[in-house]
Enzyme design. Structure first.
Site, PDB file in Angstrom:
ATOM      1  N   ARG A  15       0.832  -1.205   0.000  1.00 55.43           N
ATOM      2  CA  ARG A  15       0.000   0.000   0.000  1.00 55.43           C
ATOM      3  C   ARG A  15       0.870   1.259   0.000  1.00 55.43           C
ATOM      4  O   ARG A  15       2.060   1.207   0.295  1.00 55.43           O
ATOM      5  CB  ARG A  15      -0.914   0.005   1.230  1.00 55.43           C
ATOM      6  CG  ARG A  15      -2.019  -1.027   1.187  1.00 55.43           C
ATOM      7  CD  ARG A  15      -2.781  -1.103   2.498  1.00 55.43           C
ATOM      8  NE  ARG A  15      -1.988  -1.711   3.567  1.00 55.43           N
ATOM      9  CZ  ARG A  15      -2.420  -1.877   4.816  1.00 55.43           C
ATOM     10  NH1 ARG A  15      -3.634  -1.447   5.155  1.00 55.43           N
ATOM     11  NH2 ARG A  15      -1.649  -2.450   5.717  1.00 55.43           N
ATOM     12  N   LYS A  75       1.773   1.882   7.431  1.00 53.58           N
ATOM     13  CA  LYS A  75       2.108   1.080   8.611  1.00 53.58           C
ATOM     14  C   LYS A  75       3.110   1.806   9.493  1.00 53.58           C
ATOM     15  O   LYS A  75       3.764   2.745   9.079  1.00 53.58           O
ATOM     16  CB  LYS A  75       2.672  -0.284   8.187  1.00 53.58           C
ATOM     17  CG  LYS A  75       1.655  -1.179   7.496  1.00 53.58           C
ATOM     18  CD  LYS A  75       0.444  -1.483   8.367  1.00 53.58           C
ATOM     19  CE  LYS A  75       0.760  -2.401   9.535  1.00 53.58           C
ATOM     20  NZ  LYS A  75      -0.437  -2.710  10.345  1.00 53.58           N
ATOM     21  N   TYR A  94      -0.855   4.269  10.792  1.00 55.01           N
ATOM     22  CA  TYR A  94      -1.233   3.267  11.793  1.00 55.01           C
ATOM     23  C   TYR A  94      -0.014   3.009  12.676  1.00 55.01           C
ATOM     24  O   TYR A  94       1.090   2.799  12.171  1.00 55.01           O
ATOM     25  CB  TYR A  94      -1.640   1.945  11.130  1.00 55.01           C
ATOM     26  CG  TYR A  94      -2.974   1.973  10.420  1.00 55.01           C
ATOM     27  CD1 TYR A  94      -4.160   2.186  11.115  1.00 55.01           C
ATOM     28  CD2 TYR A  94      -3.048   1.750   9.047  1.00 55.01           C
ATOM     29  CE1 TYR A  94      -5.379   2.205  10.460  1.00 55.01           C
ATOM     30  CE2 TYR A  94      -4.277   1.768   8.381  1.00 55.01           C
ATOM     31  CZ  TYR A  94      -5.433   2.002   9.101  1.00 55.01           C
ATOM     32  OH  TYR A  94      -6.645   2.009   8.456  1.00 55.01           O
ATOM     33  N   HIS A  96      -0.508   1.242  16.263  1.00 57.45           N
ATOM     34  CA  HIS A  96      -0.791   0.071  17.115  1.00 57.45           C
ATOM     35  C   HIS A  96       0.275  -0.091  18.192  1.00 57.45           C
ATOM     36  O   HIS A  96       0.884  -1.145  18.362  1.00 57.45           O
ATOM     37  CB  HIS A  96      -0.900  -1.199  16.261  1.00 57.45           C
ATOM     38  CG  HIS A  96      -1.994  -1.144  15.231  1.00 57.45           C
ATOM     39  ND1 HIS A  96      -3.336  -1.152  15.573  1.00 57.45           N
ATOM     40  CD2 HIS A  96      -1.947  -1.078  13.877  1.00 57.45           C
ATOM     41  CE1 HIS A  96      -4.068  -1.094  14.456  1.00 57.45           C
ATOM     42  NE2 HIS A  96      -3.255  -1.043  13.424  1.00 57.45           N
ATOM     43  N   GLU A 118      -5.621   4.606  13.921  1.00 58.88           N
ATOM     44  CA  GLU A 118      -6.545   3.678  14.578  1.00 58.88           C
ATOM     45  C   GLU A 118      -7.266   4.254  15.793  1.00 58.88           C
ATOM     46  O   GLU A 118      -8.235   3.657  16.278  1.00 58.88           O
ATOM     47  CB  GLU A 118      -5.826   2.375  14.980  1.00 58.88           C
ATOM     48  CG  GLU A 118      -4.838   2.507  16.124  1.00 58.88           C
ATOM     49  CD  GLU A 118      -3.437   2.864  15.671  1.00 58.88           C
ATOM     50  OE1 GLU A 118      -2.523   2.764  16.503  1.00 58.88           O
ATOM     51  OE2 GLU A 118      -3.264   3.247  14.495  1.00 58.88           O
ATOM     52  N   ASP A 270      -2.458  -7.318  15.115  1.00 62.69           N
ATOM     53  CA  ASP A 270      -1.684  -6.072  15.185  1.00 62.69           C
ATOM     54  C   ASP A 270      -2.005  -5.268  16.439  1.00 62.69           C
ATOM     55  O   ASP A 270      -1.362  -4.250  16.712  1.00 62.69           O
ATOM     56  CB  ASP A 270      -1.861  -5.221  13.921  1.00 62.69           C
ATOM     57  CG  ASP A 270      -3.303  -4.900  13.595  1.00 62.69           C
ATOM     58  OD1 ASP A 270      -4.185  -5.231  14.412  1.00 62.69           O
ATOM     59  OD2 ASP A 270      -3.548  -4.313  12.526  1.00 62.69           O
TER      60      ASP A 270
END
Length: 374
Positions: A15, A75, A94, A96, A118, A270
């Site tokens: 991505r 990510k 993101y 996490h 998120e 994740d």
């Protein structure tokens, strides 16, 4: 503002955080955009398209991080990126954090501004930047689960939808949120016998109203889970506690209760995973086997369908990214409560309670913003 779009370097992550259309939108708002060469290639966007939209193409990731005031990614940064991150540099991606203590400490030490997709949250508690990838991952969980039920891949050798005269597979979905709902819809559409569990009775009532007849709803508790796994073929872990670790609903001892070849797909991996025996895997090596049970625990499932995923993600993230670029992160967060909830780490301090609790670190409830206190 100077915006940088590095190429994703996590294993098989194809991505990209900004499309050529997104570049054009940023340029229309007066910002400069620097894109690393081949960043969009995996999603089907050539460097020439970015250049035509107004981006400057830089050959290396170091140059992108070096020039940018705001980094837009998909990510979380991996270890090789940590030294590239500058003090007060805004990272919009993101993260996490609750699933990675090294990442948490690294971002504190770098004193970066970490705004996590998120945990951006609307007043109705929905998570607008998590929803599109949750939809993709939920649907993919059934696609992948069905594949790994095949005998050559060490599964039970059962066809998800069965055939006339032969019963379909049984699918258990743990969690009735976006991921669980999409998984249940896909499994049901393929003809499986589906049970979806959740701890919210109102949510179960909603699901009971909208799901087809081959989907049953059930209250999620340890007793019901242990009973259901005795003859379930595919189990989908779809539990989410925003910004915090997922609880372990499937524990190690439960594997002995399952039939050999049962497949577990932990979409929550994740965020630490809701299946105790799951550890993150990659698209390169997606599965492992414990006690004859197949575990699929890829932490970036949507990365396998990057064209669909990139468009779905950037449709959601771009309006927020434009706000951050136009106003700067302090003013944008002061004026937009949704963005303010996305702040996880800033100025070396943890601003999101779930992250602090995950690693027993100090939680800072207040951060002075322009015109507001967070």
């Amino acid at each position: 503002m100077i915006i940088g779009v590095p190429k994703e370097i996590k294993n098989n992550e194809n991505r990209v955080a900004l499309t050529p259309a997104g570049v054009a939108e940023m340029k229309n708002n007066g910002h400069s955009v620097y894109v690393q060469a081949t960043a969009g290639e995996g999603s089907g966007f050539a460097d020439e398209e970015y250049a035509t939209a107004g981006a400057v193409i830089l050959p290396t990731i170091e140059e992108v991080y070096g020039i940018a005031e705001m980094i837009i990614k998909v990510k979380e940064p991996i270890a090789s990126e940590y030294p590239l991150i500058k003090k007060d540099q805004l990272l919009f991606t993101y993260f996490h954090f609750a699933s990675s203590e090294p990442l948490t400490h690294a971002m504190i030490e770098r004193q970066a501004i970490c705004l996590a997709y998120e945990t951006v949250e609307k007043t109705d508690r929905s998570l607008p930047l998590l929803v599109p990838m949750s939809e993709v991952a939920g649907r993919m969980s059934i696609q992948e689960g069905a594949k790994y039920l095949e005998k050559p891949l060490k599964g039970r050798g059962i066809l998800l939808g069965g055939v006339p005269g032969v019963p379909p597979a049984k699918v258990l979905v743990l969690g009735g949120g976006i991921v669980g709902t999409q998984a249940a819809k896909m499994a049901a559409g393929l003809g499986a016998q589906v049970t979806i569990m959740d701890v919210s009775l109102p949510r179960l009532r909603q699901l009971d109203d909208i799901m087809p007849a081959n989907v049953m709803t059930q209250m999620s508790n340890n007793y019901n889970i242990r009973k259901a796994i005795l003859d379930t073929d595919l189990i989908i872990g779809a539990v989410l506690i925003p910004g915090a670790k997922a609880p372990h609903l499937i524990t190690r001892d439960m594997l002995k209760l399952m039939r050999p070849g049962t497949v577990l797909v932990d979409v929550a991996v994740d965020q630490g995973g809701c299946i105790e025996t799951c550890t993150p895997t990659t698209h390169e090596n997606p599965t492992f086997i414990i006690d004859d049970i197949v575990h699929y625990c890829v932490a970036n499932m949507p990365g396998a369908v990057p064209y669909t995923s990139t468009l779905a993600l950037t449709n959601a993230t771009l309006p927020y990214a434009v706000q951050l670029a136009n106003k700067g992160w302090q003013k944008a967060c002061a004026e937009n409560e949704e963005l303010k909830k996305g702040l996880n780490i800033a100025n070396g301090k943890i601003l999101y309670k779930g992250v602090a609790e995950a690693w027993n670190l100090p939680f800072n409830e207040e951060l002075v913003l322009e015109n507001a206190v967070c």
